[in-house]
Design a protein around this motif. Structure first.
Motif, PDB file in Angstrom:
ATOM      1  N   SER A 182      38.233  16.386 123.529  1.00 41.03           N
ATOM      2  CA  SER A 182      38.637  15.519 122.418  1.00 41.03           C
ATOM      3  C   SER A 182      37.766  14.268 122.361  1.00 41.03           C
ATOM      4  N   MET A 183      37.779  13.627 121.211  1.00 41.70           N
ATOM      5  CA  MET A 183      37.053  12.359 121.072  1.00 41.70           C
ATOM      6  C   MET A 183      37.677  11.299 121.984  1.00 41.70           C
ATOM      7  N   ARG A 184      38.975  11.414 122.171  1.00 40.91           N
ATOM      8  CA  ARG A 184      39.651  10.501 123.096  1.00 40.91           C
ATOM      9  C   ARG A 184      38.992  10.580 124.472  1.00 40.91           C
ATOM     10  N   ALA A 185      38.750  11.798 124.921  1.00 39.82           N
ATOM     11  CA  ALA A 185      38.124  11.991 126.232  1.00 39.82           C
ATOM     12  C   ALA A 185      36.683  11.473 126.209  1.00 39.82           C
ATOM     13  N   LEU A 186      35.995  11.693 125.101  1.00 40.54           N
ATOM     14  CA  LEU A 186      34.604  11.223 125.011  1.00 40.54           C
ATOM     15  C   LEU A 186      34.560   9.698 125.135  1.00 40.54           C
ATOM     16  N   PHE A 187      35.513   9.025 124.501  1.00 43.05           N
ATOM     17  CA  PHE A 187      35.574   7.561 124.600  1.00 43.05           C
ATOM     18  C   PHE A 187      35.905   7.133 126.026  1.00 43.05           C
ATOM     19  N   ALA A 188      36.851   7.838 126.639  1.00 44.91           N
ATOM     20  CA  ALA A 188      37.266   7.472 127.999  1.00 44.91           C
ATOM     21  C   ALA A 188      36.106   7.639 128.980  1.00 44.91           C
ATOM     22  N   ASP A 189      35.280   8.660 128.743  1.00 47.17           N
ATOM     23  CA  ASP A 189      34.178   8.952 129.676  1.00 47.17           C
ATOM     24  C   ASP A 189      32.965   8.063 129.472  1.00 47.17           C
ATOM     25  N   ASP A 190      32.906   7.377 128.358  1.00 49.14           N
ATOM     26  CA  ASP A 190      31.656   6.673 128.019  1.00 49.14           C
ATOM     27  C   ASP A 190      31.960   5.299 127.427  1.00 49.14           C
ATOM     28  N   PRO A 191      32.015   4.273 128.269  1.00 46.48           N
ATOM     29  CA  PRO A 191      32.384   2.941 127.765  1.00 46.48           C
ATOM     30  C   PRO A 191      31.359   2.367 126.773  1.00 46.48           C
ATOM     31  N   ASP A 192      30.121   2.883 126.803  1.00 41.27           N
ATOM     32  CA  ASP A 192      29.086   2.344 125.895  1.00 41.27           C
ATOM     33  C   ASP A 192      29.010   3.073 124.562  1.00 41.27           C
ATOM     34  N   ARG A 193      29.949   3.941 124.355  1.00 42.33           N
ATOM     35  CA  ARG A 193      29.855   4.834 123.204  1.00 42.33           C
ATOM     36  C   ARG A 193      29.671   4.092 121.865  1.00 42.33           C
ATOM     37  N   SER A 194      30.447   3.018 121.678  1.00 42.25           N
ATOM     38  CA  SER A 194      30.377   2.353 120.370  1.00 42.25           C
ATOM     39  C   SER A 194      29.035   1.655 120.174  1.00 42.25           C
ATOM     40  N   ALA A 253      42.286   9.071 117.931  1.00 43.09           N
ATOM     41  CA  ALA A 253      43.066   9.209 119.173  1.00 43.09           C
ATOM     42  C   ALA A 253      44.357   9.991 118.973  1.00 43.09           C
ATOM     43  N   GLY A 254      44.954   9.877 117.804  1.00 40.31           N
ATOM     44  CA  GLY A 254      46.215  10.569 117.546  1.00 40.31           C
ATOM     45  C   GLY A 254      47.316  10.120 118.489  1.00 40.31           C
ATOM     46  N   ILE A 280      50.530  13.517 116.601  1.00 38.91           N
ATOM     47  CA  ILE A 280      49.359  13.436 115.714  1.00 38.91           C
ATOM     48  C   ILE A 280      48.173  13.938 116.536  1.00 38.91           C
ATOM     49  N   PRO A 281      47.626  15.086 116.179  1.00 33.28           N
ATOM     50  CA  PRO A 281      46.607  15.687 117.042  1.00 33.28           C
ATOM     51  C   PRO A 281      45.351  14.830 117.222  1.00 33.28           C
ATOM     52  N   GLY A 282      45.032  13.994 116.230  1.00 40.27           N
ATOM     53  CA  GLY A 282      43.811  13.185 116.352  1.00 40.27           C
ATOM     54  C   GLY A 282      42.575  14.073 116.284  1.00 40.27           C
ATOM     55  N   ASN A 283      41.498  13.560 116.851  1.00 45.79           N
ATOM     56  CA  ASN A 283      40.214  14.290 116.851  1.00 45.79           C
ATOM     57  C   ASN A 283      39.670  14.509 115.446  1.00 45.79           C
ATOM     58  N   GLN A 284      40.144  13.727 114.484  1.00 51.60           N
ATOM     59  CA  GLN A 284      39.584  13.766 113.129  1.00 51.60           C
ATOM     60  C   GLN A 284      38.413  12.777 113.095  1.00 51.60           C
TER      61      GLN A 284
END
Ligand code: F6P
Length: 555
Positions: free
Chosen positions: A28-40, A435-436, A465-469
């Motif tokens: 999920s995108m949630r996981a991608l954000f959690a794994d990568d603090p520099d993502r934004s 995030a949903g 809310i499944p999120g990942n949109q």
């Protein structure tokens, strides 16, 4: 456009992306954000006064690189150069698509068939400038000497949507003296309601039609002219009140528009890319020529970025490739445009025409059926209002709906905390889409409210809310002529890039012809001047509906 387009789905780059898609299936995108603090910070790019945060996408470094490789595999850079230098990229009509030349400074010389079109563009801008100046300074008036207070722009499709969008978007820059109205629809209501609110002595009519052959525009213009003559009793006065913008001067003159009142259009500008030409006259009349030139400069800044920035940092390319990612690898069928700005309320409609008329195609440049999907359904609406309508489907429906949030950092109308609230809504929506809310979170929330266990079990699934949109967030400091120009040009290039990947001609629109032609055959039957034998659109449904119309209208 020299060598044939590669078979897209057979490209190794395509296959590599299909593998990436499988790998990301359960991530999920949630996981991608959690794994990568520099993502934004990593997925952020700025160009021509616009900033794009694209971190909320189903995107990894591998996917990003894969999308750019696909773009290179489709020879995007080569085709971009062909577009910008004026090659005949519109192969079915054998024309260049040089809307970029309309906003490039006179010093950048562009030629078509050896002819310096930049000089023509500059000369037309200079003519627009003096016309706009004369009207706004009241040196040019209506036939009774009264200043023009209203401009009625009559046109449809590209000869309507772009100018209307920009007129609305630049409302804070409008001079109070001139009010623009737009008439597009053949539904008599639009022209009647418009004419009911204006006065012939103080109204300037602009007939906007590249072809000067579009029925809706011609019929509305005729109705306007008849109304004008009936009200003024003065046929001669038409010359001071009716102007045209067209590539078909002869037809405009036959309609009764004085030769000097005709501004040119050219074959090398597509209708949906024409707002930058004299089709933009209503905009220039309402905000002045300096602001119109600033709009062109903003678009040109985006053109320069599109031409020069490496693909990996290229805003239109990134947005286009993300669209390809969702449409071709994840099965997304739509793309939502969500402007969080009242002035940009008509952006979704303009982009709908731009994108769907350009990339709603089924064969490639060689005329072979596509083996993959092309353009998605583009839809949307002004932010916040949509939250109380279709956002429910985005959050809890069964479909994947990628979206673009578009918001200025500053408002032209700073009322109390309104702008912060608007911004909070925008961020809240994109965060919720990404995030949903999990089942555990839903249960915890209900438990915190003191709810009984059985009731929690019953209700919690409805609250998930499944999120990942996926979504992009596009920002600008403020809605200005420059940023509006850059924004529209951004989407034009996004459309071109996607058309290039799919290998279609983004600059023709043969699909709109059939219905128009059939309507022309049906009209005399409705009016009773022909019967079914003269019409090749005859079938039992059409015939039945024609009978209903005729009996309702006393035939
Ligand atoms: O809908 C088809 C279309 O040809 C558009 O591409 C164009 O913008 C519109 O009709 C209006 O055409 P014209 O400017 O020639 O009246």
């Amino acid at each position: 456009m020299t060598s044939p387009h590669p078979v897209l789905t057979s490209l190794p780059e395509w296959q590599a992306l299909a593998t990436c898609r499988e790998r990301l299936e359960n991530r999920s995108m949630r996981a991608l954000f959690a794994d990568d603090p520099d993502r934004s910070a990593r997925y952020f790019v700025e160009a021509a006064g616009l900033s794009l945060d694209y971190s909320r996408n189903r995107l990894t470094e591998e996917v990003h690189a894969g999308l750019m490789s696909l773009a290179r595999g489709c020879r995007l850079e080569e085709r971009r150069a062909a577009l910008l230098r004026g090659d005949r990229v519109n192969t079915t009509e054998n024309r260049p698509a040089l809307h970029t030349a309309l906003r490039s400074p006179g010093t950048d010389r562009v030629t078509v068939d050896g002819e310096n079109i930049s000089a023509e563009v500059e000369a037309t801008l200079a003519r627009m400038e003096s016309f706009v100046q004369e009207v706004r300074s009241q040196a040019r008036t209506g036939y009774t000497g009264k200043a023009f207070t209203d401009v009625v722009s009559i046109g449809i499709g590209g000869s309507f949507l772009g100018p209307r969008l920009v007129t609305e978007a630049l409302q804070p820059y409008q001079s109070p003296g001139i009010h623009c109205h737009y008439v597009a629809n053949i539904d008599g209501t639009e022209i009647c309601e418009t004419l009911a609110n204006i006065h012939p002595e103080t109204t300037l009519f602009l007939v906007q039609s590249k072809s000067f052959g579009t029925r809706e525009t011609l019929e509305n213009s005729r109705a306007a002219k008849d109304w004008f003559i009936e009200r003024t009793g003065n046929t001669q006065a038409v010359a001071s009140h009716f102007m045209a913008v067209t590539a078909n001067k002869t037809a405009a003159q036959e309609f009764g528009i004085a030769r000097d009142n005709i501004f040119p259009m050219w074959d090398w500008v597509g209708g949906r890319y024409s707002l930058w030409s004299a089709i933009g006259l209503p905009v220039a009349l309402s905000v002045g020529m300096d602001n119109f030139r600033a709009l062109l400069a903003g678009a040109h800044a985006m053109d320069t970025h599109f031409r020069d920035a490496p693909l990996e940092k290229n805003m239109p390319v990134i947005m286009a490739m993300l669209g390809i990612w969702y449409g071709n690898f994840w099965g997304a069928e739509t793309h939502a445009i969500l402007p969080y700005d009242q002035y940009l309320r008509s952006l979704p409609e303009h982009l709908q025409q731009l994108d769907m008329e350009s990339n709603g195609k089924r064969v490639n440049l060689q005329g072979l059926p596509l083996q993959h999907h092309s353009g998605p359904v583009i839809w949307g609406g002004v932010g916040v209002n949509g939250q109380h309508a279709y956002h429910q489907l985005i959050h809890q429906g069964t479909r994947l709906v990628p979206a673009d949030f578009i918001i200025p950092l500053q408002s032209h109308n700073p009322v109390a905390t309104h702008h912060a609230e608007l911004f909070a809504n925008c961020l809240g929506q994109s965060r919720a889409m990404m995030a949903g809310k999990t089942l555990d979170e839903a249960k915890a929330e209900l438990a915190a409210s003191g709810m009984a266990e059985a009731e929690i079990e019953r209700l919690a699934p409805h609250k998930v809310i499944p999120g990942n949109q996926p979504s992009n967030t596009l920002m600008m400091e403020k809605v200005t002529p420059e940023t509006v120009g850059a924004l529209i040009a951004l989407y034009e290039h996004r459309t071109f890039v996607q058309g290039t990947i799919w290998g279609v001609n983004s600059f023709d629109q043969w699909g709109v012809e059939l219905g128009k032609k059939l309507g022309e055959g049906i009209l005399p039957r409705l009016l009773g001047t022909a019967d079914a034998s003269a019409d090749n659109a005859s079938d039992s449904a059409t015939d039945h509906l024609i009978r209903l119309f005729r009996s309702a209208n006393g035939a």
